[in-house]
Scaffold this active site. Sequence first.
Site, short mmCIF file in Angstrom:
data_model
loop_
_atom_site.label_atom_id
_atom_site.label_comp_id
_atom_site.label_asym_id
_atom_site.label_seq_id
_atom_site.Cartn_x
_atom_site.Cartn_y
_atom_site.Cartn_z
CG ASP A 199 90.72 -34.51 -26.88
OD1 ASP A 199 91.20 -35.63 -27.12
OD2 ASP A 199 90.11 -33.82 -27.72
CD GLU A 220 95.22 -36.89 -27.53
OE1 GLU A 220 95.39 -37.54 -28.58
OE2 GLU A 220 94.50 -35.89 -27.49
#
Length: 730
Positions: free
Chosen positions: A412, A465
Amino acid sequence: MTDPTSLSTEILAILEARHGDPFGFLGRQPQEGGGAIVRTLQPRAHGVTVVARDGSGSWPMKRVHHHGFFTVDLPAEAVDVAYDLELATFNGQAVRQADPYSFGPLLGEQDLYYFCEGTHQRLWDCLGARIRTVEGVAGVQFAVWAPNAQRVSVIGDFNDWDGRINPMRLRIEGGVWEIFLPGIKELTHYKFEVLSAEGYVQVKSDPFAFFGQHGIQTASLVFDLERYTWSDQEWMQKRAAYDLYHKPMSVYEVHLGSWKRVPEDGNRSKSYLELADDLIPYVKSMNFTHIELMPVAEHPFDGSWGYQITGYFAPTSRFGNPDEFRQFVDRCHQAGIGVILDWVPGHFPKDAHGLAKFDGTALYEHADPRQGEHQDWGTLIFNYGRAEVKNFLVANALFWLEQYHIDGLRVDAVASMLYLDYSRKPWAWVPNKYGGRENLEAIDFMRDLNRICYERHPGSTIIAEESTAWPGVSRPTDAGGLGYGFKWNMGWMNDSLHYIQEDPIHRKYHHGEATFSMLYAYDENFILVISHDEVVHGKGSMINKMPGDRWQKFANLRMFYGWMWAHPGKKLVFMGCEFGQWQEWSHERSLDWHLFLGEEHASMQKLVAEMNRLYTTRPALYAQDHDGSGFQWLDASDGENSIFAFMRMAPGGDRVYCVINATPVPRKGYRVGVSEAGEYLELLNTDAPGYAGSGMTNPLPMPAGATAWQGQPMSIVIDLPPLGVVWLGK
């Protein structure tokens, strides 16, 4: 004899939980002139006896302080005898237990050395709470890193959460505190009580706990990870040799707490085992190859969706225990479904029981808020330049891959780690040593992370990401890249969603947005994503992004998916998007499964399942996702009609032709260039009646004619449906 004044001072230090060396004072200590003295603090006992484990003798202890401090002098012959403490408690019970202060150092010097060096790849075997047997005595070994603390104690059910009773030994060479507590059982609740260098006490959950409470109650729980027997050997063997880059990868992103709730039972979330019974067959029926789980590591606040973690080594107890989560993963593998886990090394919350100021200092985070705090998120940033912190994160990634057989980690917020000035005012960040904005320590961490994970777990994947134009995110580290296996294609997502939300009459003015992604499609190993971030915070659900009336909304969404599945790159969609949920996603409620009373939603779901089936069976659609030789434009310039067409190719000759009509105007007699003679079939038509379309299809085989077209030696003629996508193949 020990000086009484000195003895009283040390007893007072124990009673006030501020003794600097409890193992040098408690337990059995040799005396000058022979013999030994045993000291123990037992506030719950009115009497204590030292009992030789071999039955050679027993020695009643004397209470020397009314708070329960006992001592006894042992004769010379008992100096080396293994002993227990027999407690006569105030509730009338007789308890016999080994003395925690009779055991020597527990952690090996090599373990501490590698930890300090930042290279211990199985750190969970050393730190945390480990069920083990020491010198024939069963119990739990506790260890925690807190180098700047004055004192650390284990507190829990077993000592009435009293920090005076079980202070730990400091292994100064590693800044690690350790103790072995005999008789502690699995599922015992515990925490660490930490006396900071400044003299204040805080209570912390175990950073390495395998199991923990969530929400208001935040205790760690002792758990045995050695018990579970896996049944996914066939999957794991195949995975080790699996070439994911040249294989299909269609991912269903799931928030476990809201995928499907149980309304008849207080609207509770389903458990890991219930999800295994329900979610796995659903994903299998939809022909997805992978499930991606939003973070399952323990987190106190439901509204963080799992992205503010306090228990990095513990799957959340919201849905069951660690072995039940293992069973969920195991059953996914047995069903032929891979499991990707969202992983959050970019930041952590400030919750008092978590990692923040763990030993009273900025231990896991930077001390300078310009480096150590995300102002937008109210969270703290890991200090990637500290060897022990880097080791904590790399070992955590390896832990999920090894102990839970996770097939991939989606990392993330990579951009927030790459840039020192990420989401900061010009005066609120600190440049690197060269004066730049790149976080050099985070870059080194990510490169090491990816290299080590791929070395240790071939066939797994690490996905970034990452939302910026940072070069080489998914290129190997030895070629100067960050070493990730894949990168989310945020550029495609933004451009294509902007395009599809335009009224069809205006799309001709935005044609470049539909074709622009092919200019950089092979810069990285991309995954095309429609994730949870696109259907929250007022952005609207996917169906509600579409222009037009109800029929046009569904037609536009079917067209968008048909385009997405044919476009180069692996695929990911968030739960609910596959059937056109009207509401924005909320973590507090179930998906709108009741919509299946409507034909359009069931038809949308049927289309996604069929696209996945075709995608996984036609190599042209996946084999060269990351190689420009697998794609060729047939027509990228027909902006006036908002039509674009391309060909996907695979080694071995498989070809799939994709034509998109982004207007509601039917195009009869549309000519498509093809590379070979033969009869062509319509593989997919998003306007087919079975998908709630208008039914403008091409049901019969279409022989290729000799007319050269769109740069191809031959061509076929099709009817191109309104707001539709047609896939063609031999």
